[in-house]
Design an enzyme around this catalytic site. Structure first.
Site, PDB file in Angstrom:
ATOM      1  N   TYR A  88       3.164   0.852 -12.945  1.00 10.09           N
ATOM      2  CA  TYR A  88       2.027   0.030 -13.324  1.00 10.09           C
ATOM      3  C   TYR A  88       2.139  -0.359 -14.796  1.00 10.09           C
ATOM      4  CZ  TYR A  88      -0.166   1.649  -8.990  1.00 10.09           C
ATOM      5  OH  TYR A  88      -0.443   1.922  -7.676  1.00 10.09           O
ATOM      6  N   ASN A 111      -5.196  -7.375  -3.957  1.00 10.52           N
ATOM      7  CA  ASN A 111      -4.157  -8.211  -3.347  1.00 10.52           C
ATOM      8  C   ASN A 111      -4.499  -8.492  -1.884  1.00 10.52           C
ATOM      9  OD1 ASN A 111      -1.800  -9.475  -2.530  1.00 10.52           O
ATOM     10  ND2 ASN A 111      -0.546  -7.627  -2.679  1.00 10.52           N
ATOM     11  N   CYS A 119       2.806  -5.332  -3.672  1.00 13.09           N
ATOM     12  CA  CYS A 119       2.161  -4.358  -4.554  1.00 13.09           C
ATOM     13  C   CYS A 119       2.533  -2.918  -4.196  1.00 13.09           C
ATOM     14  CB  CYS A 119       0.659  -4.566  -4.562  1.00 13.09           C
ATOM     15  SG  CYS A 119      -0.114  -4.476  -2.952  1.00 13.09           S
ATOM     16  N   HIS A 120       3.054  -2.699  -2.990  1.00 10.23           N
ATOM     17  CA  HIS A 120       3.486  -1.346  -2.616  1.00 10.23           C
ATOM     18  C   HIS A 120       4.681  -0.891  -3.460  1.00 10.23           C
ATOM     19  CE1 HIS A 120       5.892  -4.082  -0.114  1.00 10.23           C
ATOM     20  NE2 HIS A 120       6.820  -3.142  -0.100  1.00 10.23           N
ATOM     21  N   GLU A 145      11.885   0.039   3.270  1.00 12.44           N
ATOM     22  CA  GLU A 145      12.781  -0.568   2.301  1.00 12.44           C
ATOM     23  C   GLU A 145      13.779   0.433   1.732  1.00 12.44           C
ATOM     24  OE1 GLU A 145      10.585  -2.723  -0.660  1.00 12.44           O
ATOM     25  OE2 GLU A 145       9.403  -3.792   0.838  1.00 12.44           O
TER      26      GLU A 145
END
Length: 149
Positions: A88, A111, A119-120, A145
């Protein structure tokens, strides 16, 4: 609204869009409507949830309801590529507001198009951090991912 079941994360995905931009992507535990896929982004989201590497950068996202700062945060978040995480505080620095870490986190919590604006992939210095759809889902998306916490 388009809708499909993403079996890798065991959630229904609902997409609101028009011919110009994406308005929202929502994840549900139960089917929110009829299953259909008419928008190109819906097909790409399905491919993403099946584990494929999909580039969402060409899709226009409607950010008009956000302040300029929040638009900047969400736009910068789109530059964080699959398989990568940043903190962040790093994101706050990327938008030229290094002390606005909490404001960055609050913005990500608003979001409306998760995955499209990933945003993850924004994490805390001490772990995964929060996620408006639940930390469990954030971890599932990161695992999808190939990122383990």
């Amino acid at each position: 609204m388009d809708c499909f079941f993403a079996k890798n994360v065991k959630r229904w995905v609902a997409v609101e869009a028009n011919s110009v931009s994406i308005r929202s992507v929502k994840l549900f535990e139960q089917c929110p409507g009829d299953e259909r896929m008419t928008f190109p982004v819906t097909h790409d989201l399905q491919r993403y949830f099946m584990g494929e590497n999909v580039d969402f950068s060409s899709y226009d996202v409607d950010l008009s309801c956000f302040t300029p700062f929040r638009q900047e945060v969400l736009t910068a978040t789109r530059s964080v590529h699959r398989g990568t995480c940043i903190t962040y505080s790093r994101l706050a620095g990327m938008v030229g507001r290094p002390k606005a870490v909490r404001a960055v986190g609050n913005t990500l919590g608003l979001n409306r198009v998760p995955v499209i604006i990933p945003c993850h992939r924004i994490v805390s210095k001490h772990g995964p951090g929060g996620y408006s759809l639940g930390v469990g889902l954030k971890l599932e998306l990161l695992r999808l991912e190939s990122i383990e916490f």
